[in-house]
Scaffold this motif. Structure first.
Motif, PDB file in Angstrom:
ATOM      1  N   GLY A  24       4.928  10.730  -5.223  1.00 50.17           N
ATOM      2  CA  GLY A  24       5.194  11.886  -4.385  1.00 50.17           C
ATOM      3  C   GLY A  24       4.185  12.986  -4.600  1.00 50.17           C
ATOM      4  O   GLY A  24       3.706  13.615  -3.643  1.00 50.17           O
ATOM      5  N   GLY A  25       3.826  13.231  -5.862  1.00 49.25           N
ATOM      6  CA  GLY A  25       2.815  14.236  -6.161  1.00 49.25           C
ATOM      7  C   GLY A  25       1.448  13.858  -5.633  1.00 49.25           C
ATOM      8  O   GLY A  25       0.706  14.709  -5.121  1.00 49.25           O
ATOM      9  N   ALA A  26       1.107  12.575  -5.733  1.00 46.54           N
ATOM     10  CA  ALA A  26      -0.204  12.111  -5.273  1.00 46.54           C
ATOM     11  C   ALA A  26      -0.322  12.232  -3.754  1.00 46.54           C
ATOM     12  O   ALA A  26      -1.368  12.646  -3.230  1.00 46.54           O
ATOM     13  CB  ALA A  26      -0.413  10.662  -5.704  1.00 46.54           C
ATOM     14  N   ILE A  27       0.733  11.864  -3.037  1.00 50.74           N
ATOM     15  CA  ILE A  27       0.715  11.969  -1.576  1.00 50.74           C
ATOM     16  C   ILE A  27       0.584  13.426  -1.147  1.00 50.74           C
ATOM     17  O   ILE A  27      -0.212  13.770  -0.269  1.00 50.74           O
ATOM     18  CB  ILE A  27       1.987  11.332  -0.982  1.00 50.74           C
ATOM     19  N   GLN A  28       1.354  14.296  -1.776  1.00 53.06           N
ATOM     20  CA  GLN A  28       1.321  15.711  -1.418  1.00 53.06           C
ATOM     21  C   GLN A  28      -0.051  16.319  -1.700  1.00 53.06           C
ATOM     22  O   GLN A  28      -0.540  17.171  -0.930  1.00 53.06           O
ATOM     23  CB  GLN A  28       2.398  16.473  -2.172  1.00 53.06           C
ATOM     24  N   ALA A  29      -0.689  15.886  -2.778  1.00 56.85           N
ATOM     25  CA  ALA A  29      -1.994  16.434  -3.126  1.00 56.85           C
ATOM     26  C   ALA A  29      -3.045  16.096  -2.079  1.00 56.85           C
ATOM     27  O   ALA A  29      -3.948  16.899  -1.810  1.00 56.85           O
ATOM     28  CB  ALA A  29      -2.424  15.911  -4.496  1.00 56.85           C
ATOM     29  N   VAL A  30      -2.936  14.924  -1.463  1.00 55.21           N
ATOM     30  CA  VAL A  30      -3.906  14.512  -0.446  1.00 55.21           C
ATOM     31  C   VAL A  30      -3.609  15.179   0.890  1.00 55.21           C
ATOM     32  O   VAL A  30      -4.512  15.694   1.557  1.00 55.21           O
ATOM     33  CB  VAL A  30      -3.907  12.980  -0.289  1.00 55.21           C
ATOM     34  N   ASN A  31      -2.330  15.178   1.293  1.00 53.72           N
ATOM     35  CA  ASN A  31      -1.957  15.773   2.577  1.00 53.72           C
ATOM     36  C   ASN A  31      -0.534  16.317   2.484  1.00 53.72           C
ATOM     37  O   ASN A  31       0.430  15.566   2.613  1.00 53.72           O
ATOM     38  CB  ASN A  31      -2.063  14.752   3.705  1.00 53.72           C
ATOM     39  N   MET A  44      -2.361   8.853  11.826  1.00 55.53           N
ATOM     40  CA  MET A  44      -1.756   7.534  12.004  1.00 55.53           C
ATOM     41  C   MET A  44      -0.470   7.393  11.207  1.00 55.53           C
ATOM     42  O   MET A  44       0.342   6.543  11.495  1.00 55.53           O
ATOM     43  CB  MET A  44      -2.735   6.451  11.574  1.00 55.53           C
ATOM     44  N   ILE A  45      -0.301   8.213  10.175  1.00 53.80           N
ATOM     45  CA  ILE A  45       0.901   8.160   9.352  1.00 53.80           C
ATOM     46  C   ILE A  45       1.580   9.532   9.398  1.00 53.80           C
ATOM     47  O   ILE A  45       0.955  10.557   9.113  1.00 53.80           O
ATOM     48  CB  ILE A  45       0.558   7.793   7.897  1.00 53.80           C
ATOM     49  N   GLU A  46       2.839   9.536   9.784  1.00 55.28           N
ATOM     50  CA  GLU A  46       3.615  10.772   9.815  1.00 55.28           C
ATOM     51  C   GLU A  46       4.413  10.960   8.524  1.00 55.28           C
ATOM     52  O   GLU A  46       4.671  12.089   8.102  1.00 55.28           O
ATOM     53  CB  GLU A  46       4.596  10.747  11.000  1.00 55.28           C
ATOM     54  N   ALA A  47       4.838   9.833   7.937  1.00 52.87           N
ATOM     55  CA  ALA A  47       5.686   9.888   6.751  1.00 52.87           C
ATOM     56  C   ALA A  47       5.407   8.673   5.877  1.00 52.87           C
ATOM     57  O   ALA A  47       4.945   7.630   6.365  1.00 52.87           O
ATOM     58  CB  ALA A  47       7.162   9.931   7.151  1.00 52.87           C
ATOM     59  N   ALA A  48       5.688   8.810   4.584  1.00 54.58           N
ATOM     60  CA  ALA A  48       5.427   7.729   3.633  1.00 54.58           C
ATOM     61  C   ALA A  48       6.652   7.508   2.760  1.00 54.58           C
ATOM     62  O   ALA A  48       7.176   8.451   2.157  1.00 54.58           O
ATOM     63  CB  ALA A  48       4.219   8.066   2.762  1.00 54.58           C
ATOM     64  N   MET A  49       7.101   6.254   2.701  1.00 51.80           N
ATOM     65  CA  MET A  49       8.237   5.874   1.866  1.00 51.80           C
ATOM     66  C   MET A  49       7.734   5.258   0.569  1.00 51.80           C
ATOM     67  O   MET A  49       6.810   4.427   0.576  1.00 51.80           O
ATOM     68  CB  MET A  49       9.140   4.882   2.606  1.00 51.80           C
ATOM     69  N   ILE A  50       8.372   5.661  -0.526  1.00 48.53           N
ATOM     70  CA  ILE A  50       7.946   5.213  -1.849  1.00 48.53           C
ATOM     71  C   ILE A  50       8.844   4.057  -2.295  1.00 48.53           C
ATOM     72  O   ILE A  50       9.927   4.240  -2.827  1.00 48.53           O
ATOM     73  CB  ILE A  50       7.985   6.391  -2.843  1.00 48.53           C
ATOM     74  N   TRP A  51       8.410   2.881  -2.007  1.00 42.80           N
ATOM     75  CA  TRP A  51       9.044   1.591  -2.276  1.00 42.80           C
ATOM     76  C   TRP A  51      10.101   1.274  -1.223  1.00 42.80           C
ATOM     77  O   TRP A  51      10.459   2.091  -0.373  1.00 42.80           O
ATOM     78  CB  TRP A  51       9.631   1.496  -3.696  1.00 42.80           C
ATOM     79  N   ASN A  52      10.578   0.034  -1.252  1.00 43.51           N
ATOM     80  CA  ASN A  52      11.597  -0.447  -0.334  1.00 43.51           C
ATOM     81  C   ASN A  52      12.803  -0.931  -1.128  1.00 43.51           C
ATOM     82  O   ASN A  52      12.674  -1.799  -1.991  1.00 43.51           O
ATOM     83  CB  ASN A  52      11.047  -1.608   0.515  1.00 43.51           C
ATOM     84  N   GLU A  53      13.961  -0.323  -0.867  1.00 38.15           N
ATOM     85  CA  GLU A  53      15.230  -0.722  -1.477  1.00 38.15           C
ATOM     86  C   GLU A  53      15.121  -0.872  -3.003  1.00 38.15           C
ATOM     87  O   GLU A  53      15.377  -1.938  -3.564  1.00 38.15           O
ATOM     88  CB  GLU A  53      15.743  -2.006  -0.824  1.00 38.15           C
ATOM     89  N   PRO A  54      14.768   0.199  -3.689  1.00 39.99           N
ATOM     90  CA  PRO A  54      14.591   0.114  -5.150  1.00 39.99           C
ATOM     91  C   PRO A  54      15.879  -0.163  -5.913  1.00 39.99           C
ATOM     92  O   PRO A  54      15.811  -0.590  -7.078  1.00 39.99           O
ATOM     93  CB  PRO A  54      14.016   1.496  -5.505  1.00 39.99           C
ATOM     94  N   ASN A  55      17.034   0.068  -5.294  1.00 46.10           N
ATOM     95  CA  ASN A  55      18.295  -0.240  -5.985  1.00 46.10           C
ATOM     96  C   ASN A  55      18.842  -1.603  -5.586  1.00 46.10           C
ATOM     97  O   ASN A  55      19.991  -1.927  -5.887  1.00 46.10           O
ATOM     98  CB  ASN A  55      19.343   0.845  -5.722  1.00 46.10           C
ATOM     99  N   ASN A  56      18.022  -2.405  -4.935  1.00 42.69           N
ATOM    100  CA  ASN A  56      18.379  -3.772  -4.540  1.00 42.69           C
ATOM    101  C   ASN A  56      17.603  -4.727  -5.444  1.00 42.69           C
ATOM    102  O   ASN A  56      16.367  -4.710  -5.456  1.00 42.69           O
ATOM    103  CB  ASN A  56      18.013  -3.992  -3.076  1.00 42.69           C
ATOM    104  N   LYS A  57      18.311  -5.559  -6.202  1.00 38.79           N
ATOM    105  CA  LYS A  57      17.642  -6.425  -7.175  1.00 38.79           C
ATOM    106  C   LYS A  57      16.710  -7.446  -6.532  1.00 38.79           C
ATOM    107  O   LYS A  57      15.905  -8.055  -7.225  1.00 38.79           O
ATOM    108  CB  LYS A  57      18.668  -7.132  -8.054  1.00 38.79           C
ATOM    109  N   SER A  58      16.802  -7.621  -5.211  1.00 37.86           N
ATOM    110  CA  SER A  58      15.863  -8.502  -4.530  1.00 37.86           C
ATOM    111  C   SER A  58      14.493  -7.848  -4.346  1.00 37.86           C
ATOM    112  O   SER A  58      13.518  -8.528  -4.039  1.00 37.86           O
ATOM    113  CB  SER A  58      16.405  -8.919  -3.157  1.00 37.86           C
ATOM    114  N   HIS A  59      14.412  -6.519  -4.543  1.00 38.03           N
ATOM    115  CA  HIS A  59      13.160  -5.813  -4.294  1.00 38.03           C
ATOM    116  C   HIS A  59      12.660  -5.007  -5.491  1.00 38.03           C
ATOM    117  O   HIS A  59      11.519  -4.550  -5.483  1.00 38.03           O
ATOM    118  CB  HIS A  59      13.320  -4.894  -3.080  1.00 38.03           C
ATOM    119  N   TRP A  60      13.520  -4.807  -6.484  1.00 33.37           N
ATOM    120  CA  TRP A  60      13.110  -4.111  -7.716  1.00 33.37           C
ATOM    121  C   TRP A  60      13.911  -4.747  -8.847  1.00 33.37           C
ATOM    122  O   TRP A  60      15.131  -4.735  -8.823  1.00 33.37           O
ATOM    123  CB  TRP A  60      13.409  -2.618  -7.604  1.00 33.37           C
ATOM    124  N   ASN A  61      13.228  -5.298  -9.815  1.00 33.01           N
ATOM    125  CA  ASN A  61      13.894  -6.052 -10.878  1.00 33.01           C
ATOM    126  C   ASN A  61      14.600  -5.114 -11.863  1.00 33.01           C
ATOM    127  O   ASN A  61      13.949  -4.464 -12.688  1.00 33.01           O
ATOM    128  CB  ASN A  61      12.877  -6.916 -11.619  1.00 33.01           C
TER     129      ASN A  61
END
Length: 308
Positions: free
Chosen positions: A36-43, A1-18
């Motif tokens: 990234g390490g945790a995702i790779q370890a599972v699949n 069901m998941i082909e790819a996984a993104m780690i957070w959304n717009e981390p360099n945008n102050k509206s999404h990461w303080n």
């Protein structure tokens, strides 16, 4: 069901990461390395994507490289809204991609959130769909248009400063190809011409009533790729797994890029979903849990694991 996984959304945008809590993004880099390490370890087959940057900033990306975060991902992602929020013309898309390629020549660049709203006029959005497709399809491996549906006015946009952003805030409610009342905009037919090559980015809120309509529209349009999110914060809501299961089962006919983000208030340095986590390993554990549940290495096609 998941082909790819993104780690957070717009981390360099102050509206999404303080950035006040993480001014040099060292905590974010640590979060990426752990997740990234945790995702790779599972699949190991899951493509790991650095949180889509907005603004497109090669200097920020170079910071991520020096911090080791790029070693934990397979793809670098960019977000761009040149007719709504960015201070560059839509025709500069190839230049923006080239800036990032210069920093990471060893990794693919995906445009995981691109869009033009109908805030000023629907005809502007029509132009935006066609010109974006012309400039990006074939230039990068994956493009995701934001979004299918307008954000309902009553829901509010997920930004830190909300109405204080002025007209920038109100543009959030006009980015869809379909209006809040369910009627299509002029740009929908234009998007349909590109739907098999340009995916969609659509957030689904907790217990989102639009889920089934979205699936029906995407199948009608011929959409193959979808980017959406699974919220760490939502995982603490009542029947969170029931909602996650329903969402992911409904989306199983699409190639899904899932975004993991939003800090639970009680686990953040600050009590806000844009805060870095007090313990980034807890976010990594959430990512691993979601991959194990919806994209395990030995997944059985078309079946969900039993409820935990």
């Amino acid at each position: 069901m998941i082909e790819a996984a993104m780690i957070w959304n717009e981390p360099n945008n102050k509206s999404h990461w303080n950035p006040e809590l993480d001014p040099d993004w060292s905590i974010y880099a640590d979060t990426v390395i752990r997740a990234g390490g945790a995702i790779q370890a599972v699949n190991p087959a899951i493509t790991r994507v650095l949180g889509g940057m907005s603004p497109i900033d090669p200097h920020w990306l170079e910071r991520m490289r020096k911090a080791g975060a790029l070693d934990a991902v397979d793809v670098v992602a960019v977000h761009g809204f040149p007719l709504d929020w960015n201070l560059w013309p839509i025709h500069s898309w190839p230049d923006r991609i080239a800036e990032i390629e210069a920093v990471v020549p060893d990794k693919p660049i995906w445009a995981t959130e691109v869009g033009v709203g109908s805030f000023g006029a629907e005809e502007v959005q029509v132009f935006g769909v066609d010109r974006t497709a012309e400039l990006l399809i074939g230039r990068v491996p994956n493009v995701y248009w934001y979004s299918l549906f307008d954000l309902p006015q009553s829901w509010g946009a997920e930004t830190r400063h909300r109405e204080a952003e002025g007209s920038s805030y109100y543009r959030h409610f006009y980015m869809g190809l379909i209006r809040e009342d369910g009627t299509p905009k002029l740009a929908l037919d234009h998007y349909a011409r590109h739907a098999d090559k340009m995916g969609l980015m659509q957030w689904f809120h907790y217990q989102d009533p639009r889920l089934d309509d979205a699936v029906a529209w995407m199948k009608r349009l011929g959409v193959k790729k979808l980017r959406t999110g699974l919220s760490w914060a939502d995982s603490f809501r009542p029947d969170a797994l029931g909602w996650f299961d329903r969402q992911m089962e409904a989306l199983q006919d699409f190639e899904v890029l899932v975004t993991f983000c939003f800090t639970p208030e009680h686990l953040g340095v600050e009590g806000h979903h844009t805060s870095c986590a007090k313990d980034p390993q807890q976010f990594a554990d959430f990512c691993a849990w979601m991959i194990e549940r919806y994209a395990p290495a030995q997944a059985v096609s078309g079946r969900l694991p039993a409820q935990a």
